[in-house]
Each structure stands twice: as structure tokens, then as C-alpha cells.
Design an enzyme around this catalytic site. Structure first.
Site, PDB file in Angstrom:
ATOM      1  CE  LYS A 100      -0.071  -1.770   4.401  1.00  0.00           C
ATOM      2  NZ  LYS A 100      -0.675  -2.673   5.330  1.00  0.00           N
ATOM      3  CE  LYS A 200      -4.424  -0.938   4.831  1.00  0.00           C
ATOM      4  NZ  LYS A 200      -4.709  -1.520   6.168  1.00  0.00           N
TER       5      LYS A 200
HETATM    6  N1  HSE Z   1      -1.402  -3.328   9.720  1.00  0.00           N
HETATM    7  C1  HSE Z   1      -2.467  -3.356   8.772  1.00  0.00           C
HETATM    8  C2  HSE Z   1      -3.777  -3.229   9.520  1.00  0.00           C
HETATM    9  C3  HSE Z   1      -2.394  -4.620   7.994  1.00  0.00           C
HETATM   10  O1  HSE Z   1      -3.769  -3.329  10.735  1.00  0.00           O
HETATM   11  O2  HSE Z   1      -4.827  -3.027   8.918  1.00  0.00           O
HETATM   12  C4  HSE Z   1      -3.252  -4.671   6.796  1.00  0.00           C
HETATM   13  O3  HSE Z   1      -2.930  -3.673   5.865  1.00  0.00           O
END
Ligand code: HSE
Length: 425
Positions: A100, A200
Site C-alpha cells: 500500500k 489506503k
Molecule cells: N497493519 C495493517 C492493519 C495490515 O492493521 O490493517 C493490513 O494492511
């Protein structure tokens, strides 16, 4: 027989290999051809891994092997992942990635490179773990104008907030538990400071709006300073605190706004019931209305599921390059533009009497006052007014500002400043 190379064998990488061999028969049937993993790239030997015959320590071997038609990148980070993905695309190899950070920073350039070489660059696993969201956005919802995307995009912080809310844990206890269960990144800073969710929402916004949205343009506030008292106040208010990522486009002006911040979410919002490591994403299509995507947003096997599905998609017989999975570059603007709208605010301060808060912070009411701390709900202020109030507030320390979120059920005002950039379409 088509051959795959996997770059990296951490949590997600080992999950990819496990899922591939567990479900190999049906994966081959869906891909329409025999498949095998030929290489697993590692930086250094790991004698404990079961796939010793596949381990490879030289990326160039993979890059120049004509048998390799698809490369799975699950190393993470910008370097060397970015350079290696670009090299694979230039060598006419399709790439599947869960990265990402890279897609949020360089998605437009890498997608253009993939298009130029008529190969696929797929990244379903980069957002929402095992939840299908990238493919639905550009395929299933392709007939819609998508003007609003909001949701819970980080499993670690949602797990922490759930533990704080349900079990009265403090932030650090809940973070430790998330790390023990393997949800948090190796360095959890990006999770708890909101950067992971920010990357994201930038990927989703870029895809939905057609232009790269860079994370540095988005106001991003994490959850590190939330306390059990804040959680308690949210409960009395009639909701829960969630780390919300949101991207919105004004249909008339085409202005884009985006932010990541902890917000009060009322109990009658569907997002209020998205708990633990689950993610929930509400997408508003002009034809469909709201569509909710829900599932496990982090973890080894859910993320591996999305990666392997992309491998099938890239390899299946007669597959074409996904022209709809694309967005254009955007100018790299400096700073973050301020939102001039007024919102209600929740602030918690220490070292100042609640009686003084109306003078410092404007009209509102005190929520609680105890042990030298006071929480105060400001009726309406702009982000600039809040910043000014905090500046003149002397010794008072604002620990956190939280607001409410607009939902499809209740038209509550959202809070905290939003970064706005003009979206040239
Ligand atoms: N560390 C990220 C989360 C993992 O907790 O969503 C998934 O992208």
C-alpha cells in the site's frame, strides 16, 4: 505450466505460499493452466522455512527467467520494491503486490508502466486485507460515479479501539495484544498514527476519482492519545470512537476532500458495529446508493487470499490488461489546504479549569472535569479557530480533538479539518 516468483516471505508471503499449495488444484482450475511457485526471494537464508528448494537470493535471476510470467511482491516498503516492480513490468511480467505504501506513493506511474508493456499490475491486497474492494470499485461499480468513500481501513487500530471500548484497556495494553496476535505492522507507528489508513484511502480515492491522491496532502490524525475517558465519553454521547478514513468529491465543484481522524460514530451507523480486526468500507455510488464492504482487514491468510486471487486473475486464460484499473498522475501540491467549514469538536485539556474553556475555545459545554483534566464539546468552529484557541490557551494541552461523522442514517456533522485539493478531471 506457468511459473510464479514470490518476493518476500514474511507474514503475507508465507501465507501466499501456504494458500497456494493448500488450494492448488482449484487455483489451477480457475486460472485455466497448471501453476507452480518457482522462486521465493529472500534477502538471507532462513533454514526454518519448508520450501528450501525454491529459495532464491538474487532478484536478477527472477527478473531474467523467461519462465516467470508473474511476480508477487510482498516485501513492503518503497525500496527496492518500487524499482523491482518497475523492472518486472518492463520485462513484460505481470505483478501482484500488497504494497500500500508504494501504490499510494507511485500508483499512477507504475500503472502507466504496466499499461505501456501490456501487463497487469494488481493490488487487491493493498486495501482491506481479505475484503474485495479494489476490483469491485473499478469493475462491479464501474457504472457509478463514486463521490464518497468512508470507512475503517486499519485492522490494528480498530482492534485496539474495540479492546479499549469493550474491555476498558488502555491504549498501550491493547496495542501490545494486537502485536502479539500479528495484526500490527513490524513497526506499528504507521498503524497507530493513521498513516496506514491514510495510504489506503488514498488508493481508493485515486481509483474512484481517477487522479493520484498523495498521502502527504491528507490530514492524518492517529489514535495514540485516546484514553479510556474519551471512550467512556463517546459511550455516553451515544456511540463509539473509530478511526475513520474518508474521501469525498463534491459533485458540483469537483473539490476533493480527504482525511483520517478518530471520530465519534453513532450506534445507528453500520460502521459502529465494525469491531476487532475487521474493516468496513462504505462506498456511495450514484446509481447503487451505499454499498458496505466488510471483512477481515488484516492478517496472514485473509491478505494472502487477496494476493492469490490477483494471481489467478492475472494468469487466467484469455485475460486482458485491466484498463479500468488505472488513474492519472497529479501535481505534487505543497501542504494541506484548510477546510473552512464549521464543525462540532471534542477536546480534552489538562492544566486548565473547565470554567475557562468557553473563553478559550468558544461556546459549548463541559463533558467532564476530574484529576486536572477537562473535556469540552465545542458547538461549532473551524479548524483554524480551534488551532488559534489552542495557541492562546496558555498551559492547556489539548490531547485530542474528536468529532462526529456524517452517516447515511443521521446527518451528523463530521469534524476535524479536511485536506482539500482541487481535482482536475
Ligand atoms: N497493519 C495493517 C492493519 C495490515 O492493521 O490493517 C493490513 O494492511
Amino acid at each position: 505450466m506457468k511459473k510464479i516468483a514470490v518476493l518476500g516471505c514474511g507474514t503475507v508471503g508465507s501465507g501466499v505460499v501456504e494458500v497456494f499449495y493448500k488450494n492448488r488444484q482449484s487455483i489451477q482450475r480457475k486460472a485455466g493452466c497448471p501453476l507452480d511457485i518457482k522462486y521465493i526471494y529472500l534477502r538471507r537464508p532462513r533454514p526454518e522455512l519448508p520450501w528450501q528448494d525454491k529459495l532464491c537470493y538474487d532478484f536478477d535471476t527472477i527478473l531474467h527467467d523467461p519462465e516467470i510470467s508473474i511476480v508477487v511482491e510482498v516485501m513492503g516498503g518503497l525500496h527496492p520494491a518500487g524499482e523491482w516492480i518497475a523492472a518486472c513490468l518492463k520485462n513484460n511480467k505481470s505483478v501482484v503486490t500488497a504494497n500500500k505504501e508504494l501504490i499510494a506513493a507511485q500508483g499512477a506511474q507504475l500503472l502507466a508502466l504496466a499499461r505501456q508493456h501490456q501487463v497487469n499490475l494488481l493490488f487487491e491486497a493493498s486495501v482491506g486485507g481479505g475484503i474485495p474492494i479494489i476490483r469491485p470499485l473499478h469493475q462491479c461499480l464501474g457504472a457509478n460515479e463514486l463521490d464518497d468513500i468512508q470507512g475503517i481501513l486499519n485492522g490494528t487500530t480498530n482492534f485496539i479501539l474495540t479492546k479499549m471500548s469493550r474491555e476498558g484497556m488502555c491504549f498501550s495494553q491493547a496495542l501490545q495484544m494486537a502485536q502479539q496476535l500479528g495484526y500490527a505492522e513490524a513497526d506499528p507507528t504507521a498503524d497507530v498514527q493513521g498513516l496506514d489508513a491514510c495510504r489506503k484511502i488514498c488508493i481508493l480515492a485515486s481509483l474512484a476519482f481517477g487522479r493520484q491522491l498523495y498521502p502527504q496532502l491528507v490530514h492524518c490524525q492517529g489514535i495514540t492519545e485516546l484514553t479510556p475517558e474519551d471512550v467512556e465519553y463517546a459511550r455516553n454521547w451515544g456511540g463509539v470512537i473509530k478511526l475513520i478514513a474518508r474521501a469525498h468529491r463534491d459533485p458540483d465543484t469537483q473539490q476533493l476532500s480527504a482525511l483520517v481522524a478518530p471520530m465519534f460514530v453513532p450506534h445507528d451507523s453500520q460502521l459502529s458495529t465494525v469491531d476487532d480486526v475487521f474493516n468496513g468500507i462504505l462506498v456511495d455510488g450514484d446509481a447503487t446508493g451505499q454499498v458496505l464492504f466488510y471483512g477481515k482487514g488484516a492478517g496472514k491468510l485473509p491478505t494472502a487470499s487477496a494476493v492469490v486471487a490477483d494471481v489467478i486473475d492475472a494468469l487466467k486464460e484469455g485475460v486482458h490488461v485491466h484498463d479500468s484499473l488505472f488513474w492519472k498522475p497529479a501535481p505534487k501540491l505543497e501542504g494541506q489546504l484548510k477546510d473552512e467549514a464549521v464543525y462540532p469538536w471534542y477536546i480534552r485539556v489538562s492544566g486548565v479549569s473547565a470554567a475557562l474553556l468557553p473563553n478559550v475555545a468558544g461556546a459549548g459545554h463541559t463533558v467532564f472535569e476530574a484529576d486536572g483534566q477537562a473535556a469540552y464539546l465545542i458547538d461549532a468552529a473551524t479548524a483554524a479557530q480551534i488551532e488559534e484557541a489552542l495557541r492562546v490557551g496558555g498551559e492547556s494541552t489539548v490531547v485530542v480533538g474528536i468529532g462526529t461523522i456524517a452517516t447515511h442514517l443521521r446527518d451528523l456533522a463530521k469534524s476535524y479539518k479536511e485536506a482539500q485539493i482541487a481535482l482536475e478531471v
